[in-house]
Design a protein around this motif. Structure first.
Motif, PDB file in Angstrom:
ATOM      1  N   GLU A 185      21.872  25.976 123.472  1.00  0.00           N
ATOM      2  CA  GLU A 185      23.046  25.194 122.968  1.00  0.00           C
ATOM      3  C   GLU A 185      22.821  23.727 122.401  1.00  0.00           C
ATOM      4  N   ASN A 186      22.117  23.015 122.924  1.00  0.00           N
ATOM      5  CA  ASN A 186      21.899  21.547 122.540  1.00  0.00           C
ATOM      6  C   ASN A 186      21.148  21.828 121.281  1.00  0.00           C
ATOM      7  N   ALA A 187      20.008  22.659 121.279  1.00  0.00           N
ATOM      8  CA  ALA A 187      19.376  22.572 120.072  1.00  0.00           C
ATOM      9  C   ALA A 187      19.853  23.015 118.789  1.00  0.00           C
ATOM     10  N   LEU A 188      20.866  24.087 118.997  1.00  0.00           N
ATOM     11  CA  LEU A 188      21.635  24.376 117.893  1.00  0.00           C
ATOM     12  C   LEU A 188      22.634  23.475 117.371  1.00  0.00           C
ATOM     13  N   LYS A 189      23.131  22.777 118.403  1.00  0.00           N
ATOM     14  CA  LYS A 189      24.109  21.527 117.951  1.00  0.00           C
ATOM     15  C   LYS A 189      23.271  20.599 117.419  1.00  0.00           C
ATOM     16  N   LEU A 190      22.499  20.264 117.773  1.00  0.00           N
ATOM     17  CA  LEU A 190      21.580  19.286 117.348  1.00  0.00           C
ATOM     18  C   LEU A 190      21.125  19.631 115.870  1.00  0.00           C
ATOM     19  N   ARG A 191      20.503  20.903 115.624  1.00  0.00           N
ATOM     20  CA  ARG A 191      20.205  21.176 114.352  1.00  0.00           C
ATOM     21  C   ARG A 191      21.310  21.289 113.283  1.00  0.00           C
ATOM     22  N   THR A 192      22.634  21.592 113.777  1.00  0.00           N
ATOM     23  CA  THR A 192      23.690  21.536 112.981  1.00  0.00           C
ATOM     24  C   THR A 192      24.116  20.126 112.455  1.00  0.00           C
ATOM     25  N   PHE A 193      23.794  19.178 113.340  1.00  0.00           N
ATOM     26  CA  PHE A 193      24.286  17.708 113.055  1.00  0.00           C
ATOM     27  C   PHE A 193      23.239  17.190 112.179  1.00  0.00           C
ATOM     28  N   ARG A 194      21.948  17.608 112.297  1.00  0.00           N
ATOM     29  CA  ARG A 194      20.822  17.214 111.241  1.00  0.00           C
ATOM     30  C   ARG A 194      21.117  17.736 110.114  1.00  0.00           C
ATOM     31  N   ARG A 223      19.215   8.918 105.757  1.00  0.00           N
ATOM     32  CA  ARG A 223      19.352   8.744 107.023  1.00  0.00           C
ATOM     33  C   ARG A 223      18.570  10.189 107.717  1.00  0.00           C
ATOM     34  N   ASP A 224      18.001  10.115 108.841  1.00  0.00           N
ATOM     35  CA  ASP A 224      17.685  11.222 109.711  1.00  0.00           C
ATOM     36  C   ASP A 224      17.580  11.080 111.214  1.00  0.00           C
ATOM     37  N   ILE A 225      17.293  12.059 112.067  1.00  0.00           N
ATOM     38  CA  ILE A 225      17.134  11.840 113.386  1.00  0.00           C
ATOM     39  C   ILE A 225      15.816  12.122 113.765  1.00  0.00           C
ATOM     40  N   ARG A 226      15.189  11.681 114.820  1.00  0.00           N
ATOM     41  CA  ARG A 226      14.145  12.266 115.518  1.00  0.00           C
ATOM     42  C   ARG A 226      14.439  13.349 116.368  1.00  0.00           C
ATOM     43  N   PHE A 227      14.380  14.525 116.031  1.00  0.00           N
ATOM     44  CA  PHE A 227      14.783  15.599 116.591  1.00  0.00           C
ATOM     45  C   PHE A 227      14.404  15.766 118.115  1.00  0.00           C
TER      46      PHE A 227
END
Length: 138
Positions: A14-23, A42-46
């Motif tokens: 769940e957390n990985a999918l939400k974070l992938r969507t955000f990225r 901008r980007d994130i350190r996944f």
């Protein structure tokens, strides 16, 4: 030897999918602004952000205002998302834009593939739990 933390597969997925969507949104925003003068990519350190989320460390994008009297109402001032980092450009443009369309498109495509795999993993986790609950093979 460092112990690797164990996470519930459903929570991890769940957390990985939400974070992938955000990225994906962040990378899409970079691509959409590739011709905007002064825009900073901008980007994130996944991995770092996912680890923090799984450990319950919520990003704080607000600063608490100091109260100088007990009757004051506490307040917060919103700031930008602390998970977002500025991408260092390979070759800065004359107008100050740091978006490299090739880099952004590559990252966008890779993130899409990772999002699909996160969906597959999460779906498999849900199917296996439903199988365990119902006693029927998935």
């Amino acid at each position: 030897m460092n112990a690797v933390p164990q996470y519930d597969p459903l929570t991890f997925g769940e957390n990985a999918l939400k974070l992938r969507t955000f990225r994906q949104q962040v990378l899409g925003n970079n691509l959409a602004n590739s011709d905007t003068p002064g825009f900073k990519a901008r980007d994130i350190r996944f991995a770092d952000v996912l680890k923090a989320q799984l450990e319950g460390i919520a990003p704080s994008n607000a600063v608490n205002l100091a109260t100088t009297h007990s009757a004051h109402i506490p307040g917060k001032v919103p700031q930008e998302d602390p998970r977002l980092l500025y991408r260092i450009p390979n070759q800065p443009s004359m107008d100050g834009n740091t978006v490299d369309a090739d880099v952004e498109l590559t990252e966008f495509t890779k993130n899409s593939v990772y999002t699909e795999s996160a969906l597959t993993m999460l779906g498999g986790t849900i199917r296996s739990r439903m199988s365990a609950i119902t006693g029927q093979p998935s």
